[in-house]
Design an enzyme around this catalytic site. Structure first.
Site, mmCIF file in Angstrom:
data_model
loop_
_atom_site.group_PDB
_atom_site.id
_atom_site.type_symbol
_atom_site.label_atom_id
_atom_site.label_comp_id
_atom_site.label_asym_id
_atom_site.label_seq_id
_atom_site.Cartn_x
_atom_site.Cartn_y
_atom_site.Cartn_z
ATOM 1 N N CYS A 114 0.813 -1.232 0.000
ATOM 2 C CA CYS A 114 0.000 0.000 0.000
ATOM 3 C C CYS A 114 0.846 1.281 0.000
ATOM 4 O O CYS A 114 0.450 2.278 -0.635
ATOM 5 C CB CYS A 114 -0.964 -0.021 1.172
ATOM 6 S SG CYS A 114 -0.442 -1.005 2.578
ATOM 7 N N HIS A 172 -2.513 5.954 4.478
ATOM 8 C CA HIS A 172 -1.079 6.022 4.771
ATOM 9 C C HIS A 172 -0.516 7.349 4.261
ATOM 10 O O HIS A 172 -0.614 7.664 3.064
ATOM 11 C CB HIS A 172 -0.332 4.894 4.046
ATOM 12 C CG HIS A 172 -0.624 3.522 4.565
ATOM 13 N ND1 HIS A 172 -1.341 3.265 5.708
ATOM 14 C CD2 HIS A 172 -0.255 2.297 4.077
ATOM 15 C CE1 HIS A 172 -1.416 1.956 5.912
ATOM 16 N NE2 HIS A 172 -0.772 1.349 4.927
HETATM 17 P P1 NAP Z 1 -7.040 -9.713 7.328
HETATM 18 O O1 NAP Z 1 -7.955 -8.621 7.735
HETATM 19 O O2 NAP Z 1 -6.274 -10.412 8.378
HETATM 20 O O3 NAP Z 1 -7.909 -10.806 6.475
HETATM 21 C C1 NAP Z 1 -7.330 -12.034 6.094
HETATM 22 C C2 NAP Z 1 -8.340 -12.882 5.329
HETATM 23 O O4 NAP Z 1 -7.710 -14.151 5.036
HETATM 24 C C3 NAP Z 1 -9.626 -13.207 6.093
HETATM 25 O O5 NAP Z 1 -10.720 -13.236 5.216
HETATM 26 C C4 NAP Z 1 -9.368 -14.620 6.625
HETATM 27 O O6 NAP Z 1 -10.539 -15.377 6.820
HETATM 28 C C5 NAP Z 1 -8.586 -15.195 5.461
HETATM 29 N N1 NAP Z 1 -7.826 -16.376 5.892
HETATM 30 C C6 NAP Z 1 -6.960 -16.486 6.937
HETATM 31 N N2 NAP Z 1 -6.493 -17.766 7.029
HETATM 32 C C7 NAP Z 1 -7.091 -18.460 6.022
HETATM 33 C C8 NAP Z 1 -7.025 -19.819 5.598
HETATM 34 N N3 NAP Z 1 -6.252 -20.733 6.235
HETATM 35 N N4 NAP Z 1 -7.773 -20.188 4.528
HETATM 36 C C9 NAP Z 1 -8.553 -19.310 3.886
HETATM 37 N N5 NAP Z 1 -8.672 -17.999 4.251
HETATM 38 C C10 NAP Z 1 -7.931 -17.588 5.307
HETATM 39 O O7 NAP Z 1 -5.953 -9.186 6.282
HETATM 40 P P2 NAP Z 1 -6.046 -7.918 5.265
HETATM 41 O O8 NAP Z 1 -5.520 -6.701 5.901
HETATM 42 O O9 NAP Z 1 -7.389 -7.899 4.656
HETATM 43 O O10 NAP Z 1 -4.944 -8.326 4.195
HETATM 44 C C11 NAP Z 1 -5.187 -9.304 3.200
HETATM 45 C C12 NAP Z 1 -3.985 -9.363 2.274
HETATM 46 O O11 NAP Z 1 -3.849 -8.099 1.609
HETATM 47 C C13 NAP Z 1 -2.667 -9.611 3.013
HETATM 48 O O12 NAP Z 1 -1.859 -10.431 2.217
HETATM 49 C C14 NAP Z 1 -2.082 -8.210 3.164
HETATM 50 O O13 NAP Z 1 -0.687 -8.214 3.259
HETATM 51 C C15 NAP Z 1 -2.551 -7.550 1.870
HETATM 52 N N6 NAP Z 1 -2.714 -6.087 1.910
HETATM 53 C C16 NAP Z 1 -3.384 -5.487 2.930
HETATM 54 C C17 NAP Z 1 -3.565 -4.104 2.906
HETATM 55 C C18 NAP Z 1 -4.283 -3.368 4.008
HETATM 56 O O14 NAP Z 1 -4.297 -2.127 3.971
HETATM 57 N N7 NAP Z 1 -4.890 -4.058 4.974
HETATM 58 C C19 NAP Z 1 -3.072 -3.353 1.839
HETATM 59 C C20 NAP Z 1 -2.409 -4.008 0.786
HETATM 60 C C21 NAP Z 1 -2.250 -5.379 0.835
HETATM 61 P P3 NAP Z 1 -11.187 -15.585 8.310
HETATM 62 O O15 NAP Z 1 -11.950 -14.317 8.602
HETATM 63 O O16 NAP Z 1 -12.080 -16.761 8.118
HETATM 64 O O17 NAP Z 1 -10.061 -15.810 9.248
#
Ligand code: NAP
Length: 380
Positions: free
Chosen positions: A161, A271
């Site tokens: 991001c 950010h």
């Molecule tokens: P998050 O809020 O922790 O969400 C993670 C997701 O992955 C949830 O839907 C979770 O499902 C699922 N998950 C976890 N373990 C799993 C498994 N074993 N099998 C299938 N699904 C599973 O994370 P996030 O912030 O949304 O980030 C998601 C991705 O985008 C990451 O790789 C992160 O680095 C990237 N990212 C994030 C941002 C940001 O601003 N947040 C920006 C750019 C990129 P449950 O709810 O069922 O656990």
């Protein structure tokens, strides 16, 4: 894909319950061409309706059409009928799961770090390097096999991001003023950047944390790939840093030296980055010239009339105390980059403040715009 395109494409979202996944659902709820039909998350969320299991943290309600969708496990069999998969999966599981979907011939637009350094996967910020999408046919050709024929599948990733905001501005500056030689950047990153629940309230309230694991290296490395060139045979991305090692004096000077410090601050979304840069070419442009170039910067997403493209890829703020996360993060639905305080730098050439909505253009909006561009370019 233009706004008047009548084509309807069924899509699925992996990681739909997460921070990025929730933003995907909001953005897809009013998309004219992408119809969300399947959602997936971990086993603990599966076989339950979305509204009964999600910890919804958005300021608008769960889109009505999706409230009663049943969450599946992230198994390709469950996503039959989807022509595009968007992934907001946790990076601990994304590599394995996204690989399975590609092997089953699904186009996957990923947000995780897992494939950003993969030589076959384009790392695309839609407002910067959509031409890198033309590496997709080569990716397919290298992975197809008699047991797993790949005719439609691929993985395309978008950037970290904070990288996203930086590279949009660097690209606009380089397009008019020639190579950037040096970048010094300090970020002030929102809590939502770490996913849910993220950093504990005891750590972040009344505080700034001057370290985010792995983040500085990501920004430094990803910039070299995103601002690199697709080879003429469309098989590889030539990193800006590799030009230094392999090439003659001319390309040597196109290397960008980047020094970054990343911090976490008690802001919900958005950010902020403090950036200084120096140009190779002298004399350097005036602040007025720089503002004009940034204001008039337009991209393929604009010319191809992508639905999610911001009218102003870079919006230049003139008030001395803008941009600010709370006030500016959802301008243009979070799909553009905000910049302000553009001024002379006493050490490098110029300095400025960038604001990037980490969950929108820093994540879900980038994936969706990348998919729109891929469709518009005839690659899906
Ligand atoms: P998050 O809020 O922790 O969400 C993670 C997701 O992955 C949830 O839907 C979770 O499902 C699922 N998950 C976890 N373990 C799993 C498994 N074993 N099998 C299938 N699904 C599973 O994370 P996030 O912030 O949304 O980030 C998601 C991705 O985008 C990451 O790789 C992160 O680095 C990237 N990212 C994030 C941002 C940001 O601003 N947040 C920006 C750019 C990129 P449950 O709810 O069922 O656990």
């Amino acid at each position: 894909m233009t706004t008047d395109s009548k084509r309807i494409i069924n899509v699925g979202v992996l990681g739909a319950t997460g921070t990025v996944g929730q933003r995907f659902l909001i953005l897809l709820s009013n998309h004219p061409n992408f119809k969300l039909i399947k959602i997936g998350a971990s086993k603990r969320s599966s076989n339950q309706t979305y509204q009964s299991i999600v910890k919804w943290k958005q300021t608008v309600p769960i889109p009505q059409d999706f409230q009663d969708l049943v969450v599946s496990e992230c198994d390709p069999k469950e996503f039959d009928g989807c022509e595009i998969i968007f992934s907001g999966l946790d990076s601990d599981v994304s590599e394995e799961i996204e690989t399975k979907f590609r092997l089953k011939d699904f186009p996957v637009f990923s947000n995780s770090k897992s494939f950003r350094r993969d030589g076959l996967c384009p790392l695309v910020v839609p407002l910067v390097n959509p031409d890198h999408l033309h590496q997709i046919p080569y990716q397919r050709s290298q992975l197809t096999s008699p047991s797993y024929p790949i005719t439609k599948g691929f993985i395309v990733t978008n950037a970290n991001c904070s990288t996203t905001g930086l590279v949009v501005v660097l690209k606009a500056l380089e397009s008019s003023f020639g190579p950037i030689e040096k970048v010094r950047m300090t970020t002030f990153q929102a809590i939502s950047g770490g996913g849910y629940p993220g950093v504990s309230s005891l750590d972040i309230l009344d505080n700034v944390i001057p370290y985010i694991e792995g983040e500085e290296e990501k920004i430094q490395w990803e910039t070299q790939k995103i601002l690199g060139n697709l080879s003429t045979d469309q098989t590889e991305i030539i990193l800006r840093s590799n030009e230094l090692q392999t090439s003659c004096n001319h390309t040597k000077t196109n290397r960008i030296d980047i020094s970054v410090t990343t911090t976490r601050v008690p802001v919900l979304d958005g950010h902020l980055s403090d950036v200084s840069v120096s140009f190779k070419n002298k004399p350097i442009p005036s602040i007025d010239e720089i503002q004009q170039v940034l204001k008039s910067y337009r991209t393929d997403a604009n010319s191809l009339q992508c639905f999610s493209a911001p009218q102003f890829p870079i919006f230049v703020h003139h008030q001395i105390d803008r941009p600010q996360p709370r006030l500016d993060r959802y301008f243009q639905n979070g799909s553009g980059i905000n910049i302000g305080r553009i001024r002379k730098c006493e050490v490098l050439d110029i300095k400025f403040i960038i604001l990037t909505n980490n969950v929108s253009i820093g994540a879900a909006t980038s994936s969706i715009m990348n998919a729109e561009l891929t469709v518009a370019k005839g690659l899906i």
